[in-house]
Scaffold this motif. Structure first.
Motif, PDB file in Angstrom:
ATOM      1  N   ASP A 173     -24.084  36.371  47.432  1.00  0.00           N
ATOM      2  CA  ASP A 173     -25.471  36.771  47.190  1.00  0.00           C
ATOM      3  C   ASP A 173     -26.150  35.727  46.305  1.00  0.00           C
ATOM      4  O   ASP A 173     -25.543  34.718  45.918  1.00  0.00           O
ATOM      5  CB  ASP A 173     -25.525  38.167  46.551  1.00  0.00           C
ATOM      6  CG  ASP A 173     -24.765  38.234  45.234  1.00  0.00           C
ATOM      7  OD1 ASP A 173     -24.360  37.177  44.698  1.00  0.00           O
ATOM      8  OD2 ASP A 173     -24.579  39.359  44.728  1.00  0.00           O
TER       9      ASP A 173
ATOM     10  N   HIS B 179     -20.061  39.873  35.227  1.00  0.00           N
ATOM     11  CA  HIS B 179     -20.831  40.965  34.619  1.00  0.00           C
ATOM     12  C   HIS B 179     -20.526  42.321  35.271  1.00  0.00           C
ATOM     13  O   HIS B 179     -21.366  43.205  35.268  1.00  0.00           O
ATOM     14  CB  HIS B 179     -22.337  40.650  34.655  1.00  0.00           C
ATOM     15  CG  HIS B 179     -22.937  40.641  36.032  1.00  0.00           C
ATOM     16  ND1 HIS B 179     -24.164  41.212  36.300  1.00  0.00           N
ATOM     17  CD2 HIS B 179     -22.499  40.146  37.211  1.00  0.00           C
ATOM     18  CE1 HIS B 179     -24.444  41.052  37.593  1.00  0.00           C
ATOM     19  NE2 HIS B 179     -23.466  40.406  38.153  1.00  0.00           N
ATOM     20  N   HIS B 180     -19.336  42.448  35.881  1.00  0.00           N
ATOM     21  CA  HIS B 180     -18.913  43.723  36.475  1.00  0.00           C
ATOM     22  C   HIS B 180     -17.830  44.370  35.607  1.00  0.00           C
ATOM     23  O   HIS B 180     -17.358  43.765  34.652  1.00  0.00           O
ATOM     24  CB  HIS B 180     -18.315  43.487  37.870  1.00  0.00           C
ATOM     25  CG  HIS B 180     -19.269  42.897  38.852  1.00  0.00           C
ATOM     26  ND1 HIS B 180     -19.367  41.541  39.057  1.00  0.00           N
ATOM     27  CD2 HIS B 180     -20.172  43.476  39.674  1.00  0.00           C
ATOM     28  CE1 HIS B 180     -20.295  41.312  39.991  1.00  0.00           C
ATOM     29  NE2 HIS B 180     -20.806  42.464  40.367  1.00  0.00           N
TER      30      HIS B 180
ATOM     31  N   ASP C 101     -30.449  39.599  41.678  1.00  0.00           N
ATOM     32  CA  ASP C 101     -29.509  40.633  41.225  1.00  0.00           C
ATOM     33  C   ASP C 101     -30.204  41.789  40.514  1.00  0.00           C
ATOM     34  O   ASP C 101     -29.705  42.908  40.528  1.00  0.00           O
ATOM     35  CB  ASP C 101     -28.411  40.036  40.323  1.00  0.00           C
ATOM     36  CG  ASP C 101     -27.021  40.284  40.909  1.00  0.00           C
ATOM     37  OD1 ASP C 101     -26.890  40.241  42.152  1.00  0.00           O
ATOM     38  OD2 ASP C 101     -26.073  40.517  40.135  1.00  0.00           O
TER      39      ASP C 101
ATOM     40  N   ASP D 217     -19.095  35.727  38.921  1.00  0.00           N
ATOM     41  CA  ASP D 217     -19.659  36.938  39.530  1.00  0.00           C
ATOM     42  C   ASP D 217     -18.628  37.716  40.355  1.00  0.00           C
ATOM     43  O   ASP D 217     -18.992  38.448  41.256  1.00  0.00           O
ATOM     44  CB  ASP D 217     -20.879  36.551  40.400  1.00  0.00           C
ATOM     45  CG  ASP D 217     -21.812  37.737  40.664  1.00  0.00           C
ATOM     46  OD1 ASP D 217     -21.859  38.659  39.837  1.00  0.00           O
ATOM     47  OD2 ASP D 217     -22.487  37.729  41.716  1.00  0.00           O
TER      48      ASP D 217
ATOM     49  N   CYS E  91     -25.139  37.716  36.552  1.00  0.00           N
ATOM     50  CA  CYS E  91     -24.125  36.799  36.034  1.00  0.00           C
ATOM     51  C   CYS E  91     -24.796  35.531  35.519  1.00  0.00           C
ATOM     52  O   CYS E  91     -24.296  34.864  34.615  1.00  0.00           O
ATOM     53  CB  CYS E  91     -23.117  36.476  37.138  1.00  0.00           C
ATOM     54  SG  CYS E  91     -21.659  35.636  36.551  1.00  0.00           S
TER      55      CYS E  91
ATOM     56  N   ASP F  13     -27.011  35.800  43.229  1.00  0.00           N
ATOM     57  CA  ASP F  13     -26.477  35.650  41.875  1.00  0.00           C
ATOM     58  C   ASP F  13     -25.280  34.708  41.846  1.00  0.00           C
ATOM     59  O   ASP F  13     -25.237  33.769  41.038  1.00  0.00           O
ATOM     60  CB  ASP F  13     -26.095  37.032  41.316  1.00  0.00           C
ATOM     61  CG  ASP F  13     -25.793  36.996  39.829  1.00  0.00           C
ATOM     62  OD1 ASP F  13     -26.262  36.056  39.145  1.00  0.00           O
ATOM     63  OD2 ASP F  13     -25.110  37.912  39.334  1.00  0.00           O
TER      64      ASP F  13
END
Ligand SMILES: [Mn+2]
Length: 315
Positions: A27, A102-103, A152, A81, A122, A29
């Motif tokens: 994606d 960032h997950h 995002d 990411d 991210c 991001d």
């Protein structure tokens, strides 16, 4: 090992050759973050390339095609990411020195990991890391990072959007990011094919539990009917979460290998991450994913049951 932003920046400076890996079914991001970091590292004399299992989606190629990458001989691997080793696809057997994400992250075997769970994009973290390394942010880097940021956060509208997101946007704008066009072009403008597939998705909607749970399906045949590639569907999973009154929404997409990818969106106190974890997935608090090894119709039955039970136990 989890480290601070300062520590990971210091560790980054110790190496000379990098291979940055973006996640499967990429994606904006992961693409923006990976390529911005790559040209940032090159700007301070490092050798760097960017790889991923799948090619860069068409809509981002105008930004990445012109970037000249190196051919590092003995690079350290960097995951951006990517919440799990599974997300780096064909590169999952490699040893990763760095992981920036960032997950809800379970990339436990990376040597140095920096995660800000549920931060907007991210690219906010990549921006921080690049600044920490003393890299001057050029317009090209700013455009890439800003594209990542707006795609995002769906132009600053997700619940993960924070003060840091806006502050990053301001700094990127000051570095020359094309704020007049990037948001509109990447988040709001739609092709006729995209409009068609969204119509098909909306026609597939099924409401349950007093209209508090909503599921929708996109099959491979639907993609043929709409004449669109799966890689052109970024952001489509957020439609369902924006239907008024919905507590849990799930977009079920048939994958070429016959499985179904279920993208969960929740509102309020309900955790999409917890629901997806039940089926071996994960992600963010309000936006999460899992894959079921069944057809979309079967996945819908399973997911509706899981969501109903989750909703009942969280009343
Ligand atoms: Mn992301």
């Amino acid at each position: 090992m989890n480290v601070s932003i300062k520590e990971i920046a210091e560790k980054f400076m110790e190496y000379d050759e990098y291979r940055i890996v973006y996640h499967i079914r990429p994606d904006g991001d992961c693409i923006g973050s990976a390529f911005a970091l790559a040209i940032g590292l090159k700007s301070i004399g490092k050798k760097c390339d960017v790889v991923g299992r799948d090619e860069v989606p068409k809509m981002y190629q105008h930004m990445t095609n012109e970037i000249e990458l190196d051919k590092p001989e003995n690079p350290v691997y960097v995951a951006v990411d990517s919440a799990t080793p599974h997300r780096v696809g064909t590169y999952s057997d490699k040893h990763f020195t760095f992981c920036i994400d960032h997950h809800a992250n379970t990339f436990d075997n990376a040597d140095y990991r920096y995660v800000e769970k549920d931060c907007g994009a991210c690219s906010e973290i990549v921006f921080k890391l690049m600044k920490e390394m003393g890299i001057t942010i050029t317009k090209q880097m700013a455009d890439l990072l800003y594209t990542a940021l707006v795609t995002d956060t769906r132009c600053f509208s997700t619940s993960d959007t924070s003060i840091q997101t806006f502050e990053t946007a301001i700094e990127l704008a000051k570095s020359g990011a094309d704020i007049k066009h990037i948001g509109k072009r990447n988040v709001f403008m739609k092709s006729r094919q995209r409009m068609k597939v969204e119509e098909i998705l909306c026609n597939s909607f099924h409401f349950t539990c007093d209209d508090s749970i909503l599921t929708g399906i996109i099959t491979l045949d639907d993609l043929k009917t709409a004449d669109i590639a799966d890689s052109e569907l970024e952001g489509i999973n957020s439609i369902i979460g924006n239907v008024e009154g919905i507590k849990i929404g799930c977009t079920i997409r048939e994958l070429p290998n016959g499985t179904s990818r279920c993208s969960m969106r929740t509102n309020g106190d309900l955790s999409a991450n917890e629901i997806c974890e039940i089926h071996g997935g994960g992600g963010h608090f309000h936006a999460s994913c899992c894959e079921l090894p069944v057809s979309p119709a079967e996945a819908r039955e399973i997911i509706e049951k899981t969501c109903k039970e989750y909703l009942m136990s969280h009343k």
